[in-house]
Write an enzyme that holds these catalytic residues in place. Structure first.
Site, PDB file in Angstrom:
ATOM      1  N   ASP A  92       0.868  -1.189   0.000  1.00  0.00           N
ATOM      2  CA  ASP A  92       0.000   0.000   0.000  1.00  0.00           C
ATOM      3  C   ASP A  92       0.902   1.235   0.000  1.00  0.00           C
ATOM      4  O   ASP A  92       1.877   1.297   0.745  1.00  0.00           O
ATOM      5  CB  ASP A  92      -0.886  -0.007   1.257  1.00  0.00           C
ATOM      6  CG  ASP A  92      -1.956   1.055   1.197  1.00  0.00           C
ATOM      7  OD1 ASP A  92      -3.116   0.702   0.954  1.00  0.00           O
ATOM      8  OD2 ASP A  92      -1.630   2.244   1.398  1.00  0.00           O
TER       9      ASP A  92
ATOM     10  N   HIS B  54      -4.620  14.561  -8.837  1.00  0.00           N
ATOM     11  CA  HIS B  54      -4.735  13.154  -9.244  1.00  0.00           C
ATOM     12  C   HIS B  54      -3.803  12.810 -10.402  1.00  0.00           C
ATOM     13  O   HIS B  54      -3.393  11.651 -10.544  1.00  0.00           O
ATOM     14  CB  HIS B  54      -6.181  12.842  -9.614  1.00  0.00           C
ATOM     15  CG  HIS B  54      -7.094  12.769  -8.424  1.00  0.00           C
ATOM     16  ND1 HIS B  54      -7.269  11.633  -7.685  1.00  0.00           N
ATOM     17  CD2 HIS B  54      -7.858  13.715  -7.820  1.00  0.00           C
ATOM     18  CE1 HIS B  54      -8.103  11.865  -6.696  1.00  0.00           C
ATOM     19  NE2 HIS B  54      -8.482  13.120  -6.757  1.00  0.00           N
TER      20      HIS B  54
ATOM     21  N   GLU C 273      -4.590   2.375  -4.401  1.00  0.00           N
ATOM     22  CA  GLU C 273      -3.149   2.293  -4.189  1.00  0.00           C
ATOM     23  C   GLU C 273      -2.748   0.948  -3.587  1.00  0.00           C
ATOM     24  O   GLU C 273      -1.664   0.825  -3.006  1.00  0.00           O
ATOM     25  CB  GLU C 273      -2.709   3.436  -3.252  1.00  0.00           C
ATOM     26  CG  GLU C 273      -3.162   3.322  -1.806  1.00  0.00           C
ATOM     27  CD  GLU C 273      -4.550   3.893  -1.557  1.00  0.00           C
ATOM     28  OE1 GLU C 273      -4.847   4.229  -0.407  1.00  0.00           O
ATOM     29  OE2 GLU C 273      -5.339   3.997  -2.512  1.00  0.00           O
TER      30      GLU C 273
ATOM     31  N   ASP D  81      -1.400   9.636 -10.353  1.00  0.00           N
ATOM     32  CA  ASP D  81      -1.315   8.587 -11.378  1.00  0.00           C
ATOM     33  C   ASP D  81       0.140   8.310 -11.772  1.00  0.00           C
ATOM     34  O   ASP D  81       0.540   7.158 -11.977  1.00  0.00           O
ATOM     35  CB  ASP D  81      -2.101   8.999 -12.617  1.00  0.00           C
ATOM     36  CG  ASP D  81      -3.604   8.929 -12.397  1.00  0.00           C
ATOM     37  OD1 ASP D  81      -4.017   8.356 -11.365  1.00  0.00           O
ATOM     38  OD2 ASP D  81      -4.354   9.453 -13.237  1.00  0.00           O
TER      39      ASP D  81
ATOM     40  N   ASN E 172      -2.575  12.812  -3.565  1.00  0.00           N
ATOM     41  CA  ASN E 172      -3.625  13.269  -4.484  1.00  0.00           C
ATOM     42  C   ASN E 172      -4.166  14.634  -4.084  1.00  0.00           C
ATOM     43  O   ASN E 172      -4.377  15.513  -4.919  1.00  0.00           O
ATOM     44  CB  ASN E 172      -4.771  12.256  -4.524  1.00  0.00           C
ATOM     45  CG  ASN E 172      -4.493  11.110  -5.473  1.00  0.00           C
ATOM     46  OD1 ASN E 172      -3.756  11.269  -6.439  1.00  0.00           O
ATOM     47  ND2 ASN E 172      -5.065   9.954  -5.215  1.00  0.00           N
TER      48      ASN E 172
END
Length: 569
Positions: free
Chosen positions: A444, A457, A487, A461, A452
């Site tokens: 994780d 975002h 994630e 990415d 984010n």
């Protein structure tokens, strides 16, 4: 936990009333909320008589709503799309707002989250421009519901919107909407595992609904509150609420409500250690939801059946229930994929038929002599051969794209959840057959939501892509890493003991620590936490192994992040 959506009807009716008084659309949308079949009949009767483009678009929008409530989602999408296009062409912002909100909620249900949010926010902005406060609140509630979806998991943003709505409803004294918003806040807090806060909000909703004296809403609140109490170990209080809710639903002859409470009561009895009693409720719920082919509920039912059977010492039955749960999960994923691929196939074949018909018509018009007929036939034959070649090429390419969609995560190009679980089940079966070691690691990204929120975002990415690449490169040939969601990642380590898996996980962690994201933000330095578990006789199913790895991951986060933890023995 399912969100309450009592704002839906009031929002749609207000949109209809604002658009035009006593129009076919307004009459139809009022009817569709309570009797979709009658609304479809009304559209069928009235549509051929309409000449006005706006009225036609409104009726088709209503037909989409009725189709949606009838379970015909794919057909509903076509109607919503037509209404949006016509409203934009006609520059009718009232109709456009209604169409965007319905299409946005439909897209959210189908998992097209980015498109759904875009539609809902655009609809909200149109409501703001028109000063339509009631429908602003409806749109805001729809957006909040989308953010609270367990696949989106932007719970903080959802809570921000819900609390804004709560202030507006309290100021107006709107008891039903206030109770609904308390309920949705509680449901979101429950997903965040903030159970005491969730309990408090559910109790607020229940108190208001007791004051309103609406039995069905009281039962809905009681079931939700009971689930939280059960999770907190307050078993007797939870079971009392569930018994009362069950009595209400039986009095209302609400079969789905009865089955839903039986599922919740079965889970509560299982948590209380009363596994035999739990099985009776869970079997009753399974019978109902199997008859109605409701895969989402069956997923939860089989999970609870597996745990209850294991608690009773019935390991064979527990294994069967786990297998059924995996079958249901695969069916859920296939259902969504089939719906999307079916739409692509229909669109493709329709376009090809239109092109072929147009070519044939042109050839017939040009043919005025025998020679020209023969020439046209020859040309058409060649065109048909070429068209078939093009169609075959496109179908092959489309098949490859659909296979890629089914097996690969679009952003990271890693195996997606479905593909990874198939590989993992195969590897586990081989390890059990050959008596070879096998391990899994749960990964994780640390503070990914903060990344984010802080950088956007798009940067998030990029971080996902670079971490995925680094982790994949750090693995041995034959090991597999898959993106499970957001994630979250899982790693399959074949022929690997727990000690060896800890070393492999440390290599992945170190490789990620070297990932350079300074081109995105100078101070951005991503890291990951990892939990590792190995297959053994006590954790003989994939679900149990992955859960142990996930528990170890949470310990890694609790112990400071950017570290590796092994599952407890």
């Amino acid at each position: 936990m399912k969100l309450r959506i009592s704002l839906l009807l009031s929002g749609l009716l207000a949109t209809a009333a604002a658009w035009a008084a006593d129009t076919p659309f307004e009459r139809c949308i009022s009817l569709s909320a309570t009797n979709p079949a009658a609304a479809l009949k009304q559209v069928q009767d009235e549509l051929p008589q309409q000449k006005d483009a706006a009225a036609i678009a409104g009726l088709r929008l209503c037909r989409g709503h009725a189709l949606l409530l009838s379970g015909k989602r794919e057909q509903a999408v076509d109607e919503f799309q037509f209404a949006v296009s016509e409203a934009e062409r006609l520059r009718d912002n009232s109709l456009l707002a209604a169409a965007l909100l319905l299409r946005g909620e439909q897209r959210g249900y189908d998992g097209q989250y980015a498109d759904a949010i875009a539609d809902l926010k655009r609809g909200y902005e149109l409501m703001v421009q028109r000063g339509d406060v009631l429908n602003q609140n409806y749109a805001l509630n729809a957006i909040a519901n989308l953010y609270a979806d367990s696949n989106v998991k932007d719970y903080e943003q959802a809570l921000q919107y819900y609390r804004k709505l709560l202030i507006a409803h309290l100021a107006k004294g709107a008891e039903q909407d206030t109770a609904t918003t308390y309920f949705n806040i509680a449901s979101t807090l429950e997903k965040m595992e903030q159970l005491p806060a969730a309990q408090e909000q559910f109790e607020q909703a229940l108190a208001i609904d007791h004051k309103r004296n609406v039995g069905s809403d009281i039962a809905y609140d009681e079931r939700a509150l009971a689930v939280v109490l059960s999770k907190r170990g307050q078993h007797e209080a939870a079971l009392r609420l569930l018994d009362h809710a069950l009595q209400q639903y039986r009095s209302d002859q609400d079969e789905e409500g009865v089955a839903t409470v039986q599922l919740s009561r079965g889970a509560a009895l299982r948590r209380a250690g009363r596994n035999a009693a739990a099985l009776a409720d869970l079997d009753a719920a399974r019978t109902y939801f199997q008859q109605h082919d409701n895969l989402r509920y069956l997923d939860k039912i089989y999970e609870e059946l597996g745990l209850a059977q294991a608690g009773n010492g019935n390991w064979h039955e527990a294994y069967i229930a786990r297998g059924e749960q995996m079958r249901v999960k695969q069916a859920l994923e296939k259902q969504l994929l089939d719906e999307r691929s079916s739409r692509l196939r229909v669109q493709f074949h329709t376009e090809q038929a239109q092109r072929n018909n147009a070519s044939l018509a042109s050839a017939l018009e040009a043919a005025d002599t025998i020679r020209r007929w023969q020439y046209a036939a020859l040309v058409l034959s060649l065109l048909a051969i070429a068209a078939l070649g093009v169609m075959m090429k496109r179908q092959i390419a489309q098949a490859r794209r659909m296979r890629d969609l089914a097996l690969t995560d679009e952003l990271t190009r890693l195996p997606n959840r479905r593909h990874f679980l198939e590989l993992a089940h195969t590897a586990l079966a081989q390890a059990q057959r050959d008596h070879t070691p096998l391990a899994f690691a749960a990964l994780d990204i640390d503070h990914f939501k903060r990344i984010n929120d802080t950088y956007g975002h798009a940067v998030g990415d990029v971080v996902l892509q670079r971490i995925s690449h680094a982790a994949r490169v750090a693995l041995r040939p034959g090991d597999v890493i898959g993106r499970i969601g957001g994630e979250e990642f899982l790693v399959l380590l074949r022929g690997t003991t727990l000690e060896q898996a800890m070393g492999a996980a440390e290599r992945i962690r170190a490789a990620v620590a070297e990932v350079d994201c300074r081109d995105q933000a100078p101070e951005l330095k991503p890291s990951i936490s990892i939990g590792v578990a190995a297959y053994d006789a006590l954790a003989g199913t994939l679900e149990l192994i992955c859960k142990r790895a996930d528990d170890a991951l949470y310990r890694a986060k609790a112990n400071g992040r950017n570290r590796v933890e092994a599952a407890l023995a």
